[in-house]
Write a protein that holds these residues in place. Sequence first.
Motif, PDB file in Angstrom:
ATOM      1  N   ASP A  85       0.858  -1.183   0.000  1.00 55.97           N
ATOM      2  CA  ASP A  85       0.000   0.000   0.000  1.00 55.97           C
ATOM      3  C   ASP A  85       0.893   1.231   0.000  1.00 55.97           C
ATOM      4  N   LYS A  86       0.836   2.009  -1.077  1.00 57.97           N
ATOM      5  CA  LYS A  86       1.686   3.201  -1.244  1.00 57.97           C
ATOM      6  C   LYS A  86       0.856   4.459  -1.066  1.00 57.97           C
ATOM      7  N   GLN A  87       1.360   5.366  -0.228  1.00 56.04           N
ATOM      8  CA  GLN A  87       0.716   6.668  -0.028  1.00 56.04           C
ATOM      9  C   GLN A  87       1.197   7.642  -1.090  1.00 56.04           C
ATOM     10  N   ASN A  88       0.271   8.215  -1.852  1.00 55.31           N
ATOM     11  CA  ASN A  88       0.614   9.222  -2.850  1.00 55.31           C
ATOM     12  C   ASN A  88       0.487  10.635  -2.295  1.00 55.31           C
ATOM     13  N   ARG A  89      -0.402  10.811  -1.319  1.00 51.67           N
ATOM     14  CA  ARG A  89      -0.641  12.130  -0.716  1.00 51.67           C
ATOM     15  C   ARG A  89      -0.855  11.951   0.782  1.00 51.67           C
ATOM     16  N   ASN A  90      -1.029  13.068   1.480  1.00 57.56           N
ATOM     17  CA  ASN A  90      -1.313  13.008   2.916  1.00 57.56           C
ATOM     18  C   ASN A  90      -2.597  12.235   3.169  1.00 57.56           C
ATOM     19  N   GLY A  91      -2.652  11.610   4.312  1.00 59.75           N
ATOM     20  CA  GLY A  91      -3.825  10.847   4.695  1.00 59.75           C
ATOM     21  C   GLY A  91      -3.412   9.492   5.204  1.00 59.75           C
ATOM     22  N   LYS A  92      -4.389   8.704   5.555  1.00 60.26           N
ATOM     23  CA  LYS A  92      -4.156   7.345   6.009  1.00 60.26           C
ATOM     24  C   LYS A  92      -4.946   6.429   5.094  1.00 60.26           C
ATOM     25  N   SER A  93      -4.330   5.336   4.721  1.00 57.90           N
ATOM     26  CA  SER A  93      -4.998   4.419   3.806  1.00 57.90           C
ATOM     27  C   SER A  93      -4.673   2.993   4.211  1.00 57.90           C
ATOM     28  N   TYR A  94      -5.365   2.085   3.576  1.00 58.55           N
ATOM     29  CA  TYR A  94      -5.060   0.678   3.784  1.00 58.55           C
ATOM     30  C   TYR A  94      -5.475  -0.130   2.576  1.00 58.55           C
ATOM     31  N   ALA A  95      -4.841  -1.283   2.454  1.00 54.50           N
ATOM     32  CA  ALA A  95      -5.239  -2.268   1.453  1.00 54.50           C
ATOM     33  C   ALA A  95      -6.067  -3.314   2.188  1.00 54.50           C
ATOM     34  N   GLU A  96      -7.231  -3.613   1.651  1.00 54.48           N
ATOM     35  CA  GLU A  96      -8.029  -4.723   2.165  1.00 54.48           C
ATOM     36  C   GLU A  96      -7.898  -5.842   1.146  1.00 54.48           C
ATOM     37  N   PHE A  97      -7.514  -7.036   1.601  1.00 54.24           N
ATOM     38  CA  PHE A  97      -7.320  -8.130   0.652  1.00 54.24           C
ATOM     39  C   PHE A  97      -7.765  -9.449   1.252  1.00 54.24           C
ATOM     40  N   TRP A  98      -8.057 -10.377   0.365  1.00 55.77           N
ATOM     41  CA  TRP A  98      -8.499 -11.720   0.735  1.00 55.77           C
ATOM     42  C   TRP A  98      -7.485 -12.740   0.251  1.00 55.77           C
ATOM     43  N   ARG A  99      -7.222 -13.741   1.074  1.00 56.35           N
ATOM     44  CA  ARG A  99      -6.321 -14.837   0.736  1.00 56.35           C
ATOM     45  C   ARG A  99      -7.125 -16.123   0.577  1.00 56.35           C
ATOM     46  N   THR A 100      -6.646 -16.984  -0.305  1.00 57.95           N
ATOM     47  CA  THR A 100      -7.304 -18.284  -0.476  1.00 57.95           C
ATOM     48  C   THR A 100      -7.286 -19.032   0.853  1.00 57.95           C
ATOM     49  N   GLY A 101      -8.389 -19.656   1.183  1.00 59.07           N
ATOM     50  CA  GLY A 101      -8.490 -20.429   2.412  1.00 59.07           C
ATOM     51  C   GLY A 101      -8.768 -19.622   3.659  1.00 59.07           C
ATOM     52  N   ALA A 102      -8.909 -18.297   3.552  1.00 56.35           N
ATOM     53  CA  ALA A 102      -9.171 -17.458   4.725  1.00 56.35           C
ATOM     54  C   ALA A 102     -10.672 -17.176   4.852  1.00 56.35           C
ATOM     55  N   ASP A 103     -11.133 -17.047   6.090  1.00 57.30           N
ATOM     56  CA  ASP A 103     -12.548 -16.775   6.342  1.00 57.30           C
ATOM     57  C   ASP A 103     -12.861 -15.284   6.462  1.00 57.30           C
ATOM     58  N   SER A 104     -11.838 -14.455   6.511  1.00 48.11           N
ATOM     59  CA  SER A 104     -12.054 -13.013   6.617  1.00 48.11           C
ATOM     60  C   SER A 104     -10.937 -12.271   5.880  1.00 48.11           C
ATOM     61  N   SER A 105     -11.149 -10.978   5.701  1.00 52.11           N
ATOM     62  CA  SER A 105     -10.170 -10.176   4.961  1.00 52.11           C
ATOM     63  C   SER A 105      -8.998  -9.769   5.857  1.00 52.11           C
ATOM     64  N   TYR A 106      -7.920  -9.376   5.222  1.00 54.91           N
ATOM     65  CA  TYR A 106      -6.731  -8.836   5.876  1.00 54.91           C
ATOM     66  C   TYR A 106      -6.681  -7.340   5.582  1.00 54.91           C
ATOM     67  N   HIS A 107      -6.057  -6.579   6.482  1.00 55.76           N
ATOM     68  CA  HIS A 107      -5.895  -5.142   6.293  1.00 55.76           C
ATOM     69  C   HIS A 107      -4.428  -4.773   6.451  1.00 55.76           C
TER      70      HIS A 107
END
Length: 118
Positions: A52-74
């Motif tokens: 996850d790359k910040q281009n400008r000020n602020g806070k960000s996150y990547a939300e992603f799913w992995r095979t075999g997982a029951d919930s997302s990662y942040h």
Amino acid sequence: MTISGAKKFAGLLVMGAVVMGASPAFAGGAASYSPSGAAYSYTYGNNAWAADKQNRNGKSYAEFWRTGADSSYHLWNKGGPGTTAYSDSIPSMAIYKLRACDWVPDNDDDCAGYSYTG
């Protein structure tokens, strides 16, 4: 085509392949800009990692799913412009979808649609 023309053409083909190979989208990865464009999230390494790359000020996150997982990662990035945060690798659990999100204080976060690997 002359010999030097053929060499130039071959060189352009190689350069194009290198550029396309470096792009997550061409490598079968997922990539996403947050709705404001303040962040760019992508997968790499056969979709084992997220970034996850910040281009400008602020806070960000990547939300992603992995095979075999029951919930997302942040994957949070609070480092400011020009910084990139990287997830851990779980080679047996590849990332199959990802989106970039802008953090909105005291409100629902603003997220892009999911980008899928493939």
